[in-house]
Design a protein around this motif. Structure first.
Motif, PDB file in Angstrom:
ATOM      1  N   CYS A   1       0.853  -1.183   0.000  1.00  0.00           N
ATOM      2  CA  CYS A   1       0.000   0.000   0.000  1.00  0.00           C
ATOM      3  C   CYS A   1       0.895   1.241   0.000  1.00  0.00           C
TER       4      CYS A   1
ATOM      5  N   ASP B   1      -4.431   2.310  -4.694  1.00  0.00           N
ATOM      6  CA  ASP B   1      -3.472   2.779  -3.698  1.00  0.00           C
ATOM      7  C   ASP B   1      -2.357   1.775  -3.406  1.00  0.00           C
TER       8      ASP B   1
ATOM      9  N   HIS C   1      -0.269   3.873   2.844  1.00  0.00           N
ATOM     10  CA  HIS C   1       0.076   3.606   4.242  1.00  0.00           C
ATOM     11  C   HIS C   1       1.486   3.049   4.434  1.00  0.00           C
TER      12      HIS C   1
ATOM     13  N   CYS D   1      -6.386  -1.990   1.259  1.00  0.00           N
ATOM     14  CA  CYS D   1      -6.858  -0.770   0.595  1.00  0.00           C
ATOM     15  C   CYS D   1      -7.258  -1.050  -0.855  1.00  0.00           C
TER      16      CYS D   1
END
Length: 64
Positions: free
Chosen positions: A10, A26, A13, A22
């Motif tokens: 991700c 992303d 994050h 996610c």
């Protein structure tokens, strides 16, 4: 392939996620292992560098 574990990295994050993470927009992947997913940014950088020097992908290096 649905029975095999898959991992994504991700970019929002900065972490490895499983299928239920996610949205795909992303993240990078899927990868076959958690270790491969953890290297996703480095792998993308390495591929980008290689493409920068490949005349099939870089018009600046094509010969006239």
């Amino acid at each position: 392939m649905a029975d095999q574990p898959e991992y994504w990295y991700c970019i929002k994050h900065s972490r490895v996620e499983t299928r239920d993470g996610c949205p795909n927009k992303d993240r990078l992947g899927p990868y076959a292992s958690e270790a491969e997913a953890a290297r996703a940014i480095e792998t993308a950088h390495e591929k980008s560098e290689a493409w920068d020097h490949d005349p099939r992908w870089n018009d600046d290096e094509l010969e006239d």
